[in-house]
Structure formats: C-alpha cells, structure tokens
Design a protein around this motif. Structure first.
Motif, PDB file in Angstrom:
ATOM      1  N   THR A  11       1.762 -83.796  30.193  1.00 31.20           N
ATOM      2  CA  THR A  11       3.027 -83.817  29.108  1.00 31.20           C
ATOM      3  C   THR A  11       2.340 -84.060  27.724  1.00 31.20           C
ATOM      4  OG1 THR A  11       4.024 -85.102  30.994  1.00 31.20           O
ATOM      5  CG2 THR A  11       4.940 -85.615  28.506  1.00 31.20           C
ATOM      6  N   ARG A  12       1.404 -84.798  27.561  1.00 31.36           N
ATOM      7  CA  ARG A  12       0.898 -85.114  26.022  1.00 31.36           C
ATOM      8  C   ARG A  12       0.388 -83.452  25.563  1.00 31.36           C
ATOM      9  NH1 ARG A  12       1.897 -86.629  21.465  1.00 31.36           N
ATOM     10  NH2 ARG A  12       0.340 -87.340  20.412  1.00 31.36           N
ATOM     11  N   LEU A  14       1.403 -80.627  26.811  1.00 29.45           N
ATOM     12  CA  LEU A  14       2.716 -79.978  26.217  1.00 29.45           C
ATOM     13  C   LEU A  14       3.476 -80.447  24.962  1.00 29.45           C
ATOM     14  CD1 LEU A  14       4.207 -79.488  29.763  1.00 29.45           C
ATOM     15  CD2 LEU A  14       3.463 -77.548  28.430  1.00 29.45           C
ATOM     16  N   SER A  15       3.500 -81.525  24.777  1.00 27.54           N
ATOM     17  CA  SER A  15       4.245 -81.958  23.671  1.00 27.54           C
ATOM     18  C   SER A  15       3.677 -81.516  22.155  1.00 27.54           C
ATOM     19  CB  SER A  15       4.515 -83.576  23.612  1.00 27.54           C
ATOM     20  OG  SER A  15       3.353 -84.028  23.530  1.00 27.54           O
ATOM     21  N   THR A  17       1.641 -79.126  21.909  1.00 25.31           N
ATOM     22  CA  THR A  17       1.560 -77.561  21.757  1.00 25.31           C
ATOM     23  C   THR A  17       2.695 -77.152  21.551  1.00 25.31           C
ATOM     24  OG1 THR A  17       1.958 -77.280  24.006  1.00 25.31           O
ATOM     25  CG2 THR A  17      -0.355 -76.719  23.365  1.00 25.31           C
ATOM     26  N   ALA A  18       4.096 -78.153  21.663  1.00 28.91           N
ATOM     27  CA  ALA A  18       5.422 -77.890  21.167  1.00 28.91           C
ATOM     28  C   ALA A  18       5.618 -78.390  19.830  1.00 28.91           C
ATOM     29  CB  ALA A  18       6.504 -78.523  22.183  1.00 28.91           C
ATOM     30  N   GLY A  19       4.582 -78.877  19.090  1.00 30.10           N
ATOM     31  CA  GLY A  19       4.852 -79.492  18.057  1.00 30.10           C
ATOM     32  C   GLY A  19       4.561 -80.639  17.449  1.00 30.10           C
ATOM     33  N   ALA A  20       4.373 -81.788  18.248  1.00 27.19           N
ATOM     34  CA  ALA A  20       4.332 -82.990  18.095  1.00 27.19           C
ATOM     35  C   ALA A  20       2.847 -83.188  17.546  1.00 27.19           C
ATOM     36  CB  ALA A  20       4.256 -83.900  19.514  1.00 27.19           C
ATOM     37  N   ALA A  21       2.809 -84.104  16.325  1.00 24.14           N
ATOM     38  CA  ALA A  21       1.541 -84.097  15.873  1.00 24.14           C
ATOM     39  C   ALA A  21       0.558 -85.058  16.548  1.00 24.14           C
ATOM     40  CB  ALA A  21       1.908 -84.893  14.479  1.00 24.14           C
ATOM     41  N   ALA A  22      -0.900 -84.582  16.541  1.00 25.10           N
ATOM     42  CA  ALA A  22      -1.889 -85.490  17.273  1.00 25.10           C
ATOM     43  C   ALA A  22      -2.603 -86.268  16.199  1.00 25.10           C
ATOM     44  CB  ALA A  22      -2.607 -84.607  17.938  1.00 25.10           C
TER      45      ALA A  22
ATOM     46  N   GLU B 130       8.171 -72.812  27.788  1.00 25.11           N
ATOM     47  CA  GLU B 130       7.555 -74.083  27.217  1.00 25.11           C
ATOM     48  C   GLU B 130       8.565 -75.591  27.231  1.00 25.11           C
ATOM     49  OE1 GLU B 130       4.194 -72.001  24.328  1.00 25.11           O
ATOM     50  OE2 GLU B 130       5.982 -73.049  23.427  1.00 25.11           O
ATOM     51  N   LEU B 134       8.434 -78.611  29.199  1.00 24.11           N
ATOM     52  CA  LEU B 134       8.378 -80.185  28.655  1.00 24.11           C
ATOM     53  C   LEU B 134       9.664 -80.975  29.092  1.00 24.11           C
ATOM     54  CD1 LEU B 134       6.897 -81.422  26.127  1.00 24.11           C
ATOM     55  CD2 LEU B 134       8.966 -80.606  24.512  1.00 24.11           C
ATOM     56  N   ASP B 137       9.677 -83.098  32.381  1.00 22.51           N
ATOM     57  CA  ASP B 137       9.033 -84.556  32.313  1.00 22.51           C
ATOM     58  C   ASP B 137      10.251 -85.382  32.185  1.00 22.51           C
ATOM     59  OD1 ASP B 137       6.398 -85.977  31.801  1.00 22.51           O
ATOM     60  OD2 ASP B 137       8.077 -86.812  30.419  1.00 22.51           O
ATOM     61  N   PHE B 140      10.880 -86.716  28.344  1.00 27.71           N
ATOM     62  CA  PHE B 140      11.619 -85.837  27.393  1.00 27.71           C
ATOM     63  C   PHE B 140      12.996 -85.248  27.935  1.00 27.71           C
ATOM     64  CE2 PHE B 140       7.265 -85.412  26.056  1.00 27.71           C
ATOM     65  CZ  PHE B 140       7.371 -85.380  24.699  1.00 27.71           C
ATOM     66  N   CYS B 184       4.380 -89.574  13.509  1.00 24.46           N
ATOM     67  CA  CYS B 184       3.480 -90.636  14.439  1.00 24.46           C
ATOM     68  C   CYS B 184       2.817 -89.655  15.381  1.00 24.46           C
ATOM     69  CB  CYS B 184       4.469 -91.459  15.202  1.00 24.46           C
ATOM     70  SG  CYS B 184       3.777 -92.780  16.270  1.00 24.46           S
ATOM     71  N   PRO B 185       1.399 -90.003  15.242  1.00 25.59           N
ATOM     72  CA  PRO B 185       0.457 -89.647  16.025  1.00 25.59           C
ATOM     73  C   PRO B 185       0.420 -89.847  17.789  1.00 25.59           C
ATOM     74  CG  PRO B 185      -0.836 -91.051  15.016  1.00 25.59           C
ATOM     75  CD  PRO B 185       0.580 -91.097  14.739  1.00 25.59           C
ATOM     76  N   LEU B 195      10.885 -84.546  18.793  1.00 20.34           N
ATOM     77  CA  LEU B 195      10.256 -83.209  19.464  1.00 20.34           C
ATOM     78  C   LEU B 195      11.555 -82.462  20.012  1.00 20.34           C
ATOM     79  CD1 LEU B 195       7.647 -81.685  19.645  1.00 20.34           C
ATOM     80  CD2 LEU B 195       7.128 -82.758  21.891  1.00 20.34           C
ATOM     81  N   ARG B 198      12.997 -80.740  17.359  1.00 18.81           N
ATOM     82  CA  ARG B 198      12.294 -79.558  16.800  1.00 18.81           C
ATOM     83  C   ARG B 198      12.264 -78.221  17.722  1.00 18.81           C
ATOM     84  NH1 ARG B 198       7.331 -77.058  16.432  1.00 18.81           N
ATOM     85  NH2 ARG B 198       6.375 -77.037  14.364  1.00 18.81           N
ATOM     86  N   VAL B 199      12.127 -78.594  18.806  1.00 21.13           N
ATOM     87  CA  VAL B 199      12.265 -77.327  19.828  1.00 21.13           C
ATOM     88  C   VAL B 199      13.875 -76.775  19.795  1.00 21.13           C
ATOM     89  CG1 VAL B 199      12.139 -76.792  22.429  1.00 21.13           C
ATOM     90  CG2 VAL B 199      10.512 -78.521  21.370  1.00 21.13           C
ATOM     91  N   LEU B 292       2.921 -92.652  28.906  1.00 15.59           N
ATOM     92  CA  LEU B 292       2.237 -92.791  27.388  1.00 15.59           C
ATOM     93  C   LEU B 292       3.313 -93.444  26.623  1.00 15.59           C
ATOM     94  CD1 LEU B 292       1.186 -89.101  27.289  1.00 15.59           C
ATOM     95  CD2 LEU B 292      -0.528 -90.892  27.511  1.00 15.59           C
TER      96      LEU B 292
END
Lengths: 306, 330
Positions: A11-12, A14-15, A17-22, B130, B134, B137, B140, B184-185, B195, B198-199, B292
């Motif tokens: 999930t992480r 996917l998130s 690559t979908a644009g969430a910041a790491a 994609e 996503l 899950d 999401f 937030c990372p 997110l 964003r999608v 997570l």
C-alpha cells in the motif's frame, strides 16, 4: 532482515508512486525554485548527512549495505554526496565513494548541507544538536555558517522495505505473498517507488503550495540568495500565522533565526510601499500574501526603507 | 534508396544479427550492462534509431547489410567504452542523458511542459489501474468515502450557490485543496485523503503553472482582501480563461474556498474517527494501509457515520477496499 508487512508495504509503495511524499522539508538540490533546480545556485553537489538516531539496529543492518552498494551512486547522480550516517553524535565524515566522486576543491568552499532525518523518530531537540554541531565545525565546507543547511524528513520504514526488496530472494518472497492479480503491477511499481523515494530525498518531486509560491516570490526579489536561506525565512513567516499545533519544526533554520527566536507571537512591521511596489512588479499579490512576503523578506535580512 | 530489409533481430531496434558474427556476444554484454543501468536502455534505442537514419542517408545505394554491420560496430564501440567506466560513472551518464532528454523536450515553459509530459506518460488506463489498486486498500477506500460524503456535497452546494464560479471544475477545487494541505512523509488519515484528492485532480496539473499559482493565491485569500483590491484584476487575468472568473466573482470564489477547506477538515476528522474505530477494535494484526496509518487519537466513529460508510460501500460495490473496510469494522 526486517519482517515486512506485505500488505502495508505494498500500500505504501502504491501511495508513493501515486504521488504521496516519502520525504519533505527544506529544499533539496533538485527542488525547483523559479523553474530551476536549487542546485544551480552553487556549483557542485550538496552534502547529505543521514541521521540514524531512532533507527532500529535491524533496520540499519538492512539500510547500510543497500545505501553504500545501491543507493549512494543513485544519490550521487542526484547531486548528493553522502557523509557516513550519524547516530548519537553529529559529525561529518564523507563516505569513501563520496571522497572518490567529489569534484576537485569541493571541500574547500561552503556547500549546502542536507540532513536526512527519519520522520517521527527523532525529538525536536535533535535540530538543536544539528545546529550546534554544524556551528562548531570549523571547516571550509561549512564556512557558509548555518545558512546553507536544511532538513528533509523521510519515511524510514519505506526506505528499509525498498532496501530489503532490492535483494532478489526477498523480492521473490514478497511478490509471491501478493495477490496474483497485483504481481505485474508490483514489477512495474517497485522500481518506480525506489526512484520516487530517491527523488523525494533530493526534492525532485516537491509540489506547489503556499510555501513554494512564496519561496519563488522571495527568490525572485533576491535572485542571489540561496534557496535554503530563502526557505528558512519563508517557513518562519508562515509559521507565525499557524495555530500552535500546526506550526512546523523549522526545516531550515539560521543561527540568526535561532538567536532572535523569542517565541510566539513575533512582532512584525507592516509592509512598506517600497516593498509593495517591488513585489507587485513581479506578480499580483493580495494584501495577506504581500505582508507575509514582506516579513519573510525582513527575516532574510533585507530591510526596506519607506 | 536502399530496399527495405526484413529485420528479425531479437531486440527491436537492434541491427540484424546475421550481419555480425559476434552479434550474440555483444547483445549479451549489452543486456548485462542494461540490467545494471536500465536508464540507459531508451538512450541506446534512440541512438540506434538516429544512427540508422544517418547511415541510410550516408550509405545510399549500399547493401542493407553494410548498414547493419556498421551499426554493430557502433554498438560494440559504445559497449567497450561503457564497460571501461566505473559503475558510478555509467549511472551518472545515464541519468544525465535522461535529464538532457527531458530538457530537449521542454526548452521553453519547462515547468508547464514537464507537467504535460508527466500527465502524458500516465495513460488513462494506467491511471485507472493505479487508482483501482490504491482504492482496493481499505484505508484509501475510507479516504475516498470521506471525500465522497464530506467534501463533494459541501463543495457542490457552495458552487451551486454562486453560479458565477460554476465553470471552475471540481478537479481544480480538489487540486487546490491538495496543494494547500500540509505535506507529511508518513501515512496519516490526512495524507490518505489528500492523496485521493490528488488522484482525482489529474486535470489540475495540466494547467499552466502561472494559472495554478494565481488560483492558489486566490484560494488562500481572505474575504476582506478581494474587495476593491487593485491586484485582484491582475490575479483574475492569470487564472485559466475557461473558468471565466471576473474580479466581481472573486468574493464568491473565496467563500467557496472557505467552504471547501472546512469540508476538507471535516473529511480529515471523519477519516480519523473511522480509522480509530478500525485500529482500536482490531482483533488481529491490521493489513494494508491500516497497519501503517497514524491515527490522531480521535474518538471512534458514531453509528450514523458507520451507516453512512455502508451506504457508500453499497454505491461502489465493485471497490474491493470497501469490502475489506467493512470486514474490519465488523
């Protein structure tokens, strides 16, 4: 090895690559400011110090070999030279690959320093330790004082997962544990996720927002000022306007800012007509944005006369 | 002109194997190199294509095999040069080549061209794939639900109340909300909601950077700033023309922005509460995003909120994430 939660890691991935910041924080060498990479202000790579304080031993055992054998060259080509990761004490010791790859004379001049810290694993006081350590080091590399350093916080669990999945046996086991309908997507997404995380570490995927807009605006007014210095001023001006809970830990904090930080609320002068004229010539700004930009301008050390 | 040669090369774009006795060995070594530096692969293909065009023009009238042999010689030369370099240098060259390629494609208005190129590289099919993965899950799917029941209706009624802003598309509002949300990372309920926004706002990123920036400025403005401001006219002129947003409409836009931000906060809170219900009532290890997600110590969701979730799940019966989410809440 670290026991990976397959569903959570997937999930992480996917998130991200979908644009969430790491990774987020102060500009990195690839952060775009006024349409060009922050790297272009000072020629040469930036120094990166990875902070492993708060990182578990088993995670370090996965990260260390992956960093040196796999990620370091990929960060090198993203214009980051790595110092050996720090743990309790903050000191700068370049890795052997960085020493080999650094351009001639690189260590003899001030360079931007990026501290890569694991998000939610270090205490706020850790920032003071960075600052103290960097201020006390009397080496040419840091002669720019603390104006040229910033922090980016990254998702260490994702980094550990990617490091572990670089191992073919671990990757095969992970892939086998996925829903069969997703294995093809996994093959596509894993390299994309790795590239995304490395790009996030250097700021290549930083997105637009109010801070980025002000960074561009203030940088346009002071084209010579380094993006890290500009960012520290902009970040502080934004923090003044946030509720206590929403204020960020400073990601790029100058010595001057630290000495003058007397807590909130900070008194701010009203925007001057001279500044308004200069700023408006660059882009249309409403009153609130103009005042915030003026304060950031003052924090950067440029006081306008009426 | 040369007559067309039927190529049966094992690699598309690579020269005819029969033109070079060492072809198989060269190919094998290239494969080995490209496995280590995959970024080099498109460059090799492109260079071979360019060389072929040049050779066809230069060696006009020559038998096709001469062209193929020359290409093999070029391939062998590049290979020797790359193999002689340390690994780091090859990676560096590959990355630089990739960057150069990007620059060449986007010489002017690089920011906008970059956004368009990024958008183009994501085909609609891939984006849907994609998105589906996503939203399969549970975490999401929950974020999607919160956007669906807290954000969309309030935004729609705010826009409905002011027809002068009706041309601002929903994707733009979502893009504006995503851009103004704190970064937030780590994965939190707020990040999950952002997110999803964003999608759902892919179109927003195809707008010119200047227009997006002007929209962001107006989106963040206070009502008192958009009455009789001399800068307002300039700001409105920078917005996408399709929005037809005049300075007189700016107060309505700002009012709708305020509603949108409030609705986003509601969506975040709801996401936190339902996430708390999931994580606090767990009877075993959590899976996927819920393993997570960092919940903000909120009170669990109320029965009416969980019923609302069931309704959304019934509406989107094909979304696997909802089935998983409801199972977690049982």
């Amino acid at each position: 090895m670290v026991a990976l939660d397959v569903a959570a890691t997937w999930t992480r991935i996917l998130s991200v690559t979908a644009g969430a910041a790491a990774a987020i924080g102060a500009p990195g060498p690839a952060t775009r400011v006024r349409g060009k990479a922050a790297l272009s202000w000072i020629e040469g790579p930036w120094l990166a110090i990875i902070d492993f304080q708060g990182v578990k031993r088993c995670e370090r055992e996965v990260l260390d070999p992956w960093l040196s054998q796999h990620a370091e060259p990929l960060l090198l080509v993203r214009h980051l030279l790595l110092a050996k990761p720090v743990s309790d004490e903050v000191f700068i010791d370049l890795t052997s690959q960085a020493r080999e790859a650094m351009p001639e004379g690189w260590r003899d001049a001030p360079r931007p320093v990026l501290i890569l810290a694991p998000a939610a694993r270090t205490a706020p006081e850790r920032r003071r330790e960075y600052l103290d350590a960097l201020s006390q080091l009397r080496i040419p590399l840091l002669a720019g004082g603390s104006e040229l350093w910033g922090i980016r916080e990254f998702d260490v669990e994702l980094l550990v997962a990617l490091a572990q999945l670089a191992n073919p046996a671990e990757r095969a086991a992970f892939r086998a544990a996925l829903d069969p309908s997703q294995t093809r997507l996994f093959d596509q997404q894993l390299p994309a996720a790795e590239a995304a995380v490395l790009d996030d570490l250097v700021g290549a995927r930083d997105e637009e927002g109010a801070v980025a807009a002000d960074l561009d605006g203030l940088s346009a007014l002071h084209p010579e000022a380094h993006p890290l210095a500009v960012y520290s001023a902009v970040e502080r001006a934004h923090n003044r306007r946030r509720a206590e809970k929403e204020r960020t830990q400073f990601s790029a904090r100058t010595v001057a800012a630290r000495l003058s930080a007397r807590g909130f609320p900070e008194a701010a002068d009203p925007c001057t007509p001279a500044f308004a004229e200069r700023a408006d010539a660059l882009a249309p700004l409403l009153a609130g944005d103009l005042q915030r930009l003026f304060e950031a301008n003052q924090l950067l050390g440029f006081c306008e006369e009426d | 002109m040369t007559r067309p040669l039927r190529l049966e090369s094992i690699r598309p774009g690579f020269p005819e194997p029969s033109a070079c006795p060492d072809g198989a060995e060269i190919l094998e070594r290239w494969e080995l190199l490209l496995r280590r530096v995959p970024r080099l692969r498109p460059w090799v293909g492109e260079m071979l294509g360019q060389q072929r065009v040049l050779l066809v023009a230069r060696l006009e009238g020559q038998p096709p095999l001469v062209i193929e042999r020359t290409l093999w010689q070029e391939l062998a030369r590049w290979l020797r040069e790359f193999e002689a370099l340390p690994q780091f240098a090859v990676s560096a060259i590959a990355t630089t080549l990739q960057d150069e390629e990007r620059e060449v494609r986007a010489p002017a208005g690089a920011e906008d061209a970059r956004a368009i190129a990024d958008a183009a590289s994501h085909s609609p099919e891939r984006a849907v794939g994609e998105m589906e993965a996503l939203l399969s899950d549970a975490a999401f799917a929950l974020a999607f639900h919160c956007v669906e029941v807290r954000l969309r209706p309030r935004l729609a009624s705010a826009v409905e109340a002011a027809p002068c802003i009706s041309r601002v598309p929903e994707s733009a509002w979502f893009g504006l909300l995503h851009s103004s949300a704190p970064a937030c990372p780590l994965l939190t309920p707020d990040v999950a909601v952002a997110l999803v926004l964003r999608v759902l706002s892919a179109e927003w990123m195809t707008l010119p950077a200047e227009a997006r920036r002007a929209a962001l400025r107006l989106f963040g403005a206070h009502a008192s700033e958009v009455r009789g401001s001399a800068q307002l006219d300039r700001l409105c002129r920078s917005l996408p023309p399709a929005w037809s947003l005049l300075p007189e409409s700016a107060p309505d836009f700002v009012a709708a922005s305020t509603q949108a931000r409030l609705a986003l906060r509601d969506a975040w809170r709801l996401c936190n509460r339902i996430a708390t219900s999931v994580t606090s009532g767990k009877r075993g290890p959590l899976r996927g995003g819920f393993a997570l997600i960092e919940v903000d110590g909120a009170a669990p969701a109320g029965p009416e909120e969980l019923e609302e979730l069931s309704e959304t799940a019934r509406k989107y019966v094909g979304m696997a994430g909802f089935r998983r989410l409801l199972a977690l809440l049982q």
